[in-house]
Design an enzyme around this catalytic site. Structure first.
Site, PDB file in Angstrom:
ATOM      1  N   HIS A   1       3.750   3.740  12.557  1.00 23.64           N
ATOM      2  CA  HIS A   1       3.141   4.512  12.841  1.00 23.64           C
ATOM      3  C   HIS A   1       3.192   5.126  13.880  1.00 23.64           C
ATOM      4  CE1 HIS A   1      -0.667   1.904  11.697  1.00 23.64           C
ATOM      5  NE2 HIS A   1       0.328   1.959  10.370  1.00 23.64           N
TER       6      HIS A   1
ATOM      7  N   GLU B   1      -4.780   1.783   2.630  1.00 23.47           N
ATOM      8  CA  GLU B   1      -4.963   0.658   3.565  1.00 23.47           C
ATOM      9  C   GLU B   1      -5.506   0.619   5.223  1.00 23.47           C
ATOM     10  OE1 GLU B   1      -2.837  -2.166   5.661  1.00 23.47           O
ATOM     11  OE2 GLU B   1      -2.659  -0.174   5.721  1.00 23.47           O
ATOM     12  N   GLU B   2      -4.856   2.504   4.773  1.00 22.63           N
ATOM     13  CA  GLU B   2      -4.327   2.402   6.610  1.00 22.63           C
ATOM     14  C   GLU B   2      -5.400   3.419   7.240  1.00 22.63           C
ATOM     15  OE1 GLU B   2      -2.203   2.135   8.221  1.00 22.63           O
ATOM     16  OE2 GLU B   2       0.024   2.367   7.207  1.00 22.63           O
TER      17      GLU B   2
ATOM     18  N   ASP C   1       0.436   4.316   0.606  1.00 21.45           N
ATOM     19  CA  ASP C   1      -0.453   5.266   1.936  1.00 21.45           C
ATOM     20  C   ASP C   1       0.555   5.190   3.205  1.00 21.45           C
ATOM     21  OD1 ASP C   1      -2.408   3.183   2.029  1.00 21.45           O
ATOM     22  OD2 ASP C   1      -3.191   4.499   3.721  1.00 21.45           O
TER      23      ASP C   1
ATOM     24  N   HIS D   1       0.678  -1.283   0.091  1.00 26.53           N
ATOM     25  CA  HIS D   1      -0.194   0.395  -0.004  1.00 26.53           C
ATOM     26  C   HIS D   1       0.979   1.248  -0.290  1.00 26.53           C
ATOM     27  CE1 HIS D   1       0.470   0.649   4.338  1.00 26.53           C
ATOM     28  NE2 HIS D   1       0.334  -0.295   4.421  1.00 26.53           N
TER      29      HIS D   1
ATOM     30  N   ASP E   1       6.380   0.496   6.554  1.00 31.28           N
ATOM     31  CA  ASP E   1       5.155   0.228   6.867  1.00 31.28           C
ATOM     32  C   ASP E   1       4.331   1.660   5.257  1.00 31.28           C
ATOM     33  OD1 ASP E   1       2.515  -0.301   7.073  1.00 31.28           O
ATOM     34  OD2 ASP E   1       1.738   0.363   8.426  1.00 31.28           O
TER      35      ASP E   1
ATOM     36  N   GLU F   1       4.118  -6.332   3.859  1.00 23.92           N
ATOM     37  CA  GLU F   1       3.936  -5.655   5.244  1.00 23.92           C
ATOM     38  C   GLU F   1       4.974  -5.759   6.759  1.00 23.92           C
ATOM     39  OE1 GLU F   1       1.467  -3.742   5.754  1.00 23.92           O
ATOM     40  OE2 GLU F   1      -0.300  -3.445   5.874  1.00 23.92           O
TER      41      GLU F   1
END
Length: 384
Positions: free
Chosen positions: A357, A135-136, A73, A71, A103, A163
């Protein structure tokens, strides 16, 4: 190859593709890079035209190919104390810092670095690159891509979702279902509570029902569950409502999620809540104010990745990495969406989810090197 991957990763980090913002510039840059090596590239914008999925292929046009998925984003950096600019990659002591390094732009960079090698191979088995948006915030891009692949009548055989797993092979994770439930009542003076409909109080009753279901789900855990904890979980993330001490609140909002280990648990929760609302909460609210209402918005219902006895993706990636077992994890990914298309799927990528994150997110060069080793060995699976 590691230097090339690091250089590409630095370029990807320079695109601030926070989920609330466009990713189209990043997708166009990736498309140009893949187009230059002869891949057949398709871009699928969302209705806004500011976000898009990319699907590219090297090799023949047929079913049964291998998908390398990531992903595009990243999560926000607001209110995080970064030691450096999160969108200007920094290397220090063998670590690459920046938002999205682990990520999961590190994996994307490794696949792009390998693209010229795959193209020169002229593979017998199709190799696909699938890079998605959002995705997030609910895997909206992957869901749209799944619809696109169905419409194209294309069914790849294997999906490798990169991931961050520290290059461990992951064969399963729970689903992730997210909801926002809104309560509309009738405002009034706090001294006359019977004349109003207190939305916050009904929201609290709803949360109490969620807690009852949370405990009931423990008894529904499959005996052979591979997850930790082995049962479906529920989390109440936010309760908001009210304006003052002496005002009956007319509005309240509850954000909550569940992570099912089996779809029957999700059905159990949704059916129980619907009955509770229809038979108890709404009748009581509307006895005072017929306009009162409770509405639940589905933010996202992302399928879990279900471990299976036969899994070609697991077999391939275990051979490529030398892993002798596969694991299950708590966090969700897009892998279950690929599995729902009839593909075998597995998760394996560089970096640790513990860094995702957070401020000063990083991926180790050693992890990228291990990822490149896996992707280089993948060549053997693409030729007859």
């Amino acid at each position: 190859m590691l230097d090339s991957t690091s250089r590409i990763l630095g370029e990807l980090i320079g695109f601030p593709t926070i989920s609330t913002d466009p990713n189209i510039d990043l997708i166009n840059a990736i498309a140009n890079r893949l187009d230059m090596v002869g891949a057949r590239v398709e871009i699928f914008p969302d209705p806004s035209g500011q976000k898009a999925n990319l699907f590219a292929t090297i090799g023949p046009e047929r079913d049964g190919g291998i998908v390398l998925s990531g992903h595009s984003d990243v999560v926000p950096v607001a209110d995080q104390d970064w030691a450096s600019n999160p969108f200007d990659m920094l290397e220090h002591d063998g670590l690459l810092y920046g938002r999205g390094t682990c990520d999961m732009k590190g994996f994307i960079a490794a696949t792009l670095a390998m693209a010229p090698t795959y193209a020169a191979l002229n593979p017998d088995r199709p190799l696909h690159f699938a890079f998605t948006h959002d995705e997030e915030t609910g895997c909206f891009g992957a869901r749209a891509l799944a619809h696109t692949l169905r419409a194209k009548g294309l069914t790849p055989g294997v999906a490798i979702v990169g991931e961050p797993t520290m290059m461990r092979v992951i064969e399963g994770h729970k689903g992730c279902y997210e909801y926002t439930t809104r309560f509309s009542g009738l405002a009034g003076h706090g001294s006359a509570p019977d004349r109003g409909v207190n939305a916050v109080e009904y929201a609290v009753r709803y949360i109490a029902r969620l807690l009852d279901l949370k405990h009931a789900l423990r008894d529904r855990a499959p005996a052979d569950s591979l997850f930790e904890p082995p049962w479906t979980t529920i989390n109440t993330g936010r309760l908001a409502g009210g304006v003052a001490h002496n005002v009956i609140p007319s509005e309240a909002v509850v954000d909550w999620e569940m992570r099912p280990v089996q779809t029957s648990d999700a059905d159990f929760v949704k059916d129980s809540l619907r009955h509770y609302i229809e038979r108890e909460l709404l009748p009581a609210m509307r006895a005072v104010d017929p306009e009162s209402d409770i509405v639940t918005e589905v933010i996202g219902e992302v399928e879990g990745l279900i471990p299976t006895t036969d899994n070609e993706a697991r077999t391939i990636v275990s051979e490529l990495t030398g892993a002798n077992h596969a694991e299950c994890v708590a966090f969700g990914t897009e892998a279950g969406i690929f599995q729902s298309l009839g593909m075998s799927a597995v998760i394996c990528g560089p970096g640790s989810i513990e860094q995702a994150h957070k401020a000063d997110e990083f991926v180790a060069l050693d992890q990228l090197s291990q990822c490149l080793d896996m992707l280089e060995r993948l060549q053997d699976k693409l030729v007859a």
